[in-house]
Motif scaffolding. Structure first.
Motif, mmCIF file in Angstrom:
data_model
loop_
_atom_site.group_PDB
_atom_site.id
_atom_site.type_symbol
_atom_site.label_atom_id
_atom_site.label_comp_id
_atom_site.label_asym_id
_atom_site.label_seq_id
_atom_site.Cartn_x
_atom_site.Cartn_y
_atom_site.Cartn_z
ATOM 1 N N GLU A 1 29.492 52.781 66.159
ATOM 2 C CA GLU A 1 30.739 53.536 66.019
ATOM 3 C C GLU A 1 30.945 54.455 67.218
ATOM 4 O OE1 GLU A 1 34.093 54.032 64.680
ATOM 5 O OE2 GLU A 1 32.892 53.442 62.957
ATOM 6 N N ASP A 2 32.158 54.375 67.791
ATOM 7 C CA ASP A 2 32.548 55.306 68.844
ATOM 8 C C ASP A 2 33.130 56.535 68.147
ATOM 9 O OD1 ASP A 2 33.523 56.707 70.979
ATOM 10 O OD2 ASP A 2 34.384 54.984 71.994
ATOM 11 N N ILE A 3 32.282 57.555 67.936
ATOM 12 C CA ILE A 3 32.698 58.720 67.171
ATOM 13 C C ILE A 3 33.841 59.447 67.858
ATOM 14 C CG2 ILE A 3 31.935 60.908 66.203
ATOM 15 C CD1 ILE A 3 30.824 58.464 64.810
ATOM 16 N N THR A 4 33.819 59.513 69.179
ATOM 17 C CA THR A 4 34.876 60.220 69.893
ATOM 18 C C THR A 4 36.225 59.554 69.668
ATOM 19 O OG1 THR A 4 33.307 60.931 71.577
ATOM 20 C CG2 THR A 4 35.631 61.010 72.158
ATOM 21 N N ALA A 5 36.268 58.219 69.812
ATOM 22 C CA ALA A 5 37.530 57.510 69.605
ATOM 23 C C ALA A 5 38.000 57.615 68.158
ATOM 24 C CB ALA A 5 37.365 56.038 70.000
ATOM 25 N N PHE A 6 37.046 57.583 67.209
ATOM 26 C CA PHE A 6 37.413 57.666 65.799
ATOM 27 C C PHE A 6 38.011 59.030 65.459
ATOM 28 C CE2 PHE A 6 36.015 58.863 61.462
ATOM 29 C CZ PHE A 6 36.814 57.976 60.751
ATOM 30 N N THR A 7 37.358 60.101 65.912
ATOM 31 C CA THR A 7 37.868 61.441 65.599
ATOM 32 C C THR A 7 39.215 61.691 66.275
ATOM 33 O OG1 THR A 7 36.505 62.288 67.416
ATOM 34 C CG2 THR A 7 35.599 62.421 65.191
ATOM 35 N N GLU A 8 39.391 61.185 67.476
ATOM 36 C CA GLU A 8 40.684 61.348 68.142
ATOM 37 C C GLU A 8 41.781 60.604 67.390
ATOM 38 O OE1 GLU A 8 40.138 60.073 72.118
ATOM 39 O OE2 GLU A 8 39.119 61.913 72.780
ATOM 40 N N ALA A 9 41.476 59.428 66.882
ATOM 41 C CA ALA A 9 42.468 58.668 66.121
ATOM 42 C C ALA A 9 42.848 59.395 64.837
ATOM 43 C CB ALA A 9 41.925 57.271 65.813
ATOM 44 N N VAL A 10 41.834 59.945 64.130
ATOM 45 C CA VAL A 10 42.126 60.688 62.899
ATOM 46 C C VAL A 10 42.953 61.928 63.205
ATOM 47 C CG1 VAL A 10 41.069 61.998 61.016
ATOM 48 C CG2 VAL A 10 40.094 59.808 61.703
ATOM 49 N N ALA A 11 42.617 62.616 64.296
ATOM 50 C CA ALA A 11 43.355 63.824 64.654
ATOM 51 C C ALA A 11 44.818 63.525 64.966
ATOM 52 C CB ALA A 11 42.688 64.494 65.858
ATOM 53 N N ARG A 12 45.111 62.326 65.443
ATOM 54 C CA ARG A 12 46.498 61.958 65.734
ATOM 55 C C ARG A 12 47.239 61.473 64.493
ATOM 56 N NH1 ARG A 12 44.032 59.524 70.532
ATOM 57 N NH2 ARG A 12 44.608 60.715 72.389
ATOM 58 N N LEU A 13 46.523 60.786 63.596
ATOM 59 C CA LEU A 13 47.184 60.179 62.444
ATOM 60 C C LEU A 13 47.492 61.190 61.341
ATOM 61 C CD1 LEU A 13 45.173 56.836 62.121
ATOM 62 C CD2 LEU A 13 47.521 57.121 62.920
ATOM 63 N N VAL A 14 46.588 62.138 61.108
ATOM 64 C CA VAL A 14 46.783 63.083 60.010
ATOM 65 C C VAL A 14 48.052 63.902 60.181
ATOM 66 C CG1 VAL A 14 45.803 65.091 58.860
ATOM 67 C CG2 VAL A 14 44.343 63.149 59.392
ATOM 68 N N PRO A 15 48.368 64.456 61.357
ATOM 69 C CA PRO A 15 49.622 65.203 61.488
ATOM 70 C C PRO A 15 50.873 64.358 61.292
ATOM 71 C CG PRO A 15 48.116 65.786 63.262
ATOM 72 C CD PRO A 15 47.526 64.606 62.567
ATOM 73 N N LEU A 16 50.742 63.029 61.455
ATOM 74 C CA LEU A 16 51.884 62.144 61.253
ATOM 75 C C LEU A 16 52.073 61.770 59.784
ATOM 76 C CD1 LEU A 16 51.457 59.753 64.316
ATOM 77 C CD2 LEU A 16 52.992 61.713 64.082
ATOM 78 N N GLY A 17 51.216 62.268 58.913
ATOM 79 C CA GLY A 17 51.364 62.006 57.480
ATOM 80 C C GLY A 17 50.478 60.911 56.944
ATOM 81 N N GLN A 18 49.587 60.354 57.762
ATOM 82 C CA GLN A 18 48.706 59.298 57.290
ATOM 83 C C GLN A 18 47.593 59.908 56.418
ATOM 84 O OE1 GLN A 18 48.535 55.897 57.535
ATOM 85 N NE2 GLN A 18 46.743 56.059 56.225
ATOM 86 N N PRO A 19 47.520 59.559 55.134
ATOM 87 C CA PRO A 19 46.457 60.118 54.290
ATOM 88 C C PRO A 19 45.102 59.514 54.662
ATOM 89 C CG PRO A 19 47.761 58.521 53.051
ATOM 90 C CD PRO A 19 48.452 58.687 54.370
ATOM 91 N N VAL A 20 44.102 60.347 54.834
ATOM 92 C CA VAL A 20 42.757 59.914 55.197
ATOM 93 C C VAL A 20 41.780 60.537 54.220
ATOM 94 C CG1 VAL A 20 40.971 59.908 56.976
ATOM 95 C CG2 VAL A 20 43.374 59.702 57.636
ATOM 96 N N ALA A 21 40.978 59.724 53.566
ATOM 97 C CA ALA A 21 39.999 60.213 52.593
ATOM 98 C C ALA A 21 38.840 60.898 53.315
ATOM 99 C CB ALA A 21 39.480 59.067 51.726
ATOM 100 N N VAL A 22 38.449 62.037 52.803
ATOM 101 C CA VAL A 22 37.335 62.773 53.398
ATOM 102 C C VAL A 22 36.041 61.957 53.315
ATOM 103 C CG1 VAL A 22 35.952 64.871 53.238
ATOM 104 C CG2 VAL A 22 38.423 64.978 52.885
ATOM 105 N N SER A 23 35.861 61.225 52.223
ATOM 106 C CA SER A 23 34.635 60.438 52.066
ATOM 107 C C SER A 23 34.544 59.332 53.107
ATOM 108 C CB SER A 23 34.583 59.833 50.655
ATOM 109 O OG SER A 23 35.719 59.019 50.423
ATOM 110 N N ASP A 24 35.689 58.730 53.469
ATOM 111 C CA ASP A 24 35.678 57.685 54.485
ATOM 112 C C ASP A 24 35.284 58.251 55.843
ATOM 113 O OD1 ASP A 24 36.408 55.837 52.623
ATOM 114 O OD2 ASP A 24 38.544 55.875 53.117
ATOM 115 N N VAL A 25 35.822 59.423 56.175
ATOM 116 C CA VAL A 25 35.485 60.051 57.452
ATOM 117 C C VAL A 25 33.998 60.402 57.497
ATOM 118 C CG1 VAL A 25 35.924 62.018 58.962
ATOM 119 C CG2 VAL A 25 37.824 60.930 57.754
ATOM 120 N N ALA A 26 33.478 60.959 56.404
ATOM 121 C CA ALA A 26 32.063 61.331 56.364
ATOM 122 C C ALA A 26 31.169 60.106 56.496
ATOM 123 C CB ALA A 26 31.764 62.078 55.067
#
Length: 523
Positions: A371-396
């Motif tokens: 897993e590329d953690i940097t790319a993953f966290t950057e993607a989540v940081a961009r998607l959440v403000p746009l309204g994309q729901p992301v489960a905390v358990s999936d991120v963890a």
């Protein structure tokens, strides 16, 4: 009347004698002149002998091939390294137990109970012994079942694969001197792991068979290399004697030359001399070394599917590319091991304790992609403000973190002493409007204080602007309440109203125009 032996139901629903699952199924080995553990194959291995061993294995007698496979791991450091790397790639993963059927309470109970078997300390040793099948083609481990609160393995016996053979249908049999076809293995008594590295018979599927020719060639290479170093690695010692030297003097000189090879010290009579001649042809080292390196690379390709992470001279980018190949092999090994455990251990456990009609649990060794953690966290940081729901358990889970238990001390972001816009102003910058890109007055900080003149003007006489809207509503509510009406009548009265919003709309329009103008000119 003979005492009837107790039985349990196996996964196939047929009665199974308890003695076949609680004691060693192998008979005591006979003492003979040829013991498996004392036999050696690798010493003096020749092409003719190796071909004979492989032909015998094809015909069903694979004992010499299995002995050679054992010795190869003991003698070839490179083969032992890459084979151990492949084994640990799976055994180092923590297994996961999942129910055999969804929405089935009994299957869920069986999976929960089977976790005590999987996470027992002795289970890890059983997994390591089963992965020995990668080199030899198959491995046999017998769980010795014990009954307490439930039936579960008390220990796991590793059986020497040379104690078994396969019949014409490739079924496992116990090797016996009394029966050419071997003895039958009691049903559900052993765990037989046969990794399908290639299609065909089990005895032809181990990595040792594939690497055996390379092992033999490398043995010849190392022997020749050692002989080469013995000749060319030390200078040639030549003793010179006078023509009038006697036979005794010649023997003294010869003994002195020989002593120089062992003691590095010698004495000779005066008039004699010893000359050291440097050997030429040292380039042979490169020939033998290149051959040994080439053979090691072939072993790496055969065992782990690549060479970049085991041999020198690879870049980081090349190693990452080749790691993907090894990841595919690891995933296949893990899947096949899970199938073996499910069929030969989870199924009997479920049948013994919950009945043969309950779906047995599955054991999975999850092999995750890097897993590329940097790319993953950057993607989540961009998607959440746009309204994309992301489960905390999936991120963890993706980041390898667990959800904290209640009451645990948590890491939190440090509190900021000033808003982001104020920090930007302290650095001499103003945030641009996300809508139009223009820097308005609000971005300079004037709009976030009560002294802003525009805000003060907007709040003047707000009651006069809102009264034409609220007064008719309040009057209707009072009238309906006085007449004894309810919410239905009040709702109907609201539907008939046409509130006068002209004053409020006019003030909002003027204030918006003034705010836009002040922001654009920076005043």
């Amino acid at each position: 009347m003979a005492k009837r032996e107790s039985t349990v139901l196996g996964p196939d629903g047929l009665p199974l004698q308890v003695s076949t699952i609680t004691a060693d199924v192998l008979p005591p080995p006979l003492i003979g002149v040829r013991q498996d553990w004392a036999n050696s194959i690798a010493s003096g291995l020749t092409p003719e002998r190796l071909a004979q061993i492989l032909r015998a294995a094809n015909e069903g007698d694979n004992r010499d091939l299995l002995t050679l496979a054992e010795e190869m791991e003991e003698r070839d450091t490179h083969y032992a390294s890459v084979l151990g790397q492949r084994k640990r790639a799976v055994s180092g993963i923590e297994p996961v137990v999942v129910p055999g059927a969804e929405n089935d309470a009994r299957a869920k109970a069986a999976a929960d109970a089977f976790e005590s078997v999987v996470f027992a300390p002795q289970f890890d040793d059983a997994v390591d012994n089963l992965l020995d099948a990668l080199g030899k083609g198959y491995a046999v481990v017998q769980p010795i079942w014990q009954f307490g609160e439930i039936w579960q393995p008390g220990e796991y016996l590793r059986h020497d694969p040379r104690r078994f053979q396969f019949d014409a249908k490739d079924h496992l049999r116990i090797r016996s001197a009394e029966a050419q076809d071997g003895l039958e293995v009691p049903s559900w008594s052993v765990i037989l792991h046969r990794p399908r590295l290639k299609s065909g018979l089990t005895v032809r599927g181990g990595l040792a068979r594939l690497v055996s020719w390379t092992f033999m060639l490398k043995s010849y290479t190392l022997q020749d290399w050692a002989a080469f170093l013995e000749i060319f690695g030390m200078p040639l010692r030549v003793g010179r004697y006078d023509r009038q030297a006697s036979a005794e003097e010649k023997r003294v000189l010869l003994r002195a030359v020989r002593d120089l090879a062992t003691d590095a010290a010698a004495i000779i009579p005066m008039g004699m001399e010893i000359e050291f001649i440097e050997a030429k042809g040292g380039g042979g080292n490169a020939v033998f070394g290149a051959m040994a390196d080439y053979l090691d690379k072939q072993v790496s390709k055969a065992v782990i599917g690549q060479t970049m992470t085991t041999d020198e001279g690879s870049s980081l980018a090349q190693s990452k590319t080749h790691d993907e190949v090894r990841l595919d092999i690891r995933r296949a090994d893990a899947k096949q091991l899970g199938v073996t455990i499910g069929q030969d251990l989870a199924a009997p456990f479920t049948a013994f304790n919950f009945g043969p009609d309950v779906p047995p649990p599955q054991v999975i060794w999850p092999v995750e992609d890097p897993e590329d953690i940097t790319a993953f966290t950057e993607a989540v940081a961009r998607l959440v403000p746009l309204g994309q729901p992301v489960a905390v358990s999936d991120v963890a889970k993706r980041m390898g973190l667990r959800l904290p238990d209640k009451g645990e001390t948590l890491l939190v972001a440090p509190a900021t002493s000033a808003p982001a816009n104020q920090t930007a102003r302290q650095l001499g910058r103003a945030a641009a409007c996300p809508g139009c890109g223009t820097v308005h007055r609000a971005a300079t900080g004037a709009a976030d204080t009560e002294e802003d003149p525009l805000i003060a003007a907007a709040l003047e006489d707000w009651e006069a602007d809102i009264a034409p809207i609220t007064d008719p509503i309040l009057e209707a509510a009072r009238s309906i309440r006085a007449a004894g009406g309810g919410f239905a009548e009040f709702e109907a009265a609201l539907a008939r109203m046409a509130p006068d919003t002209a004053a409020l709309a006019r003030r909002l329009a003027v204030m918006a125009m003034m705010a836009r103008g002040d922001g654009d000119v920076g005043e």
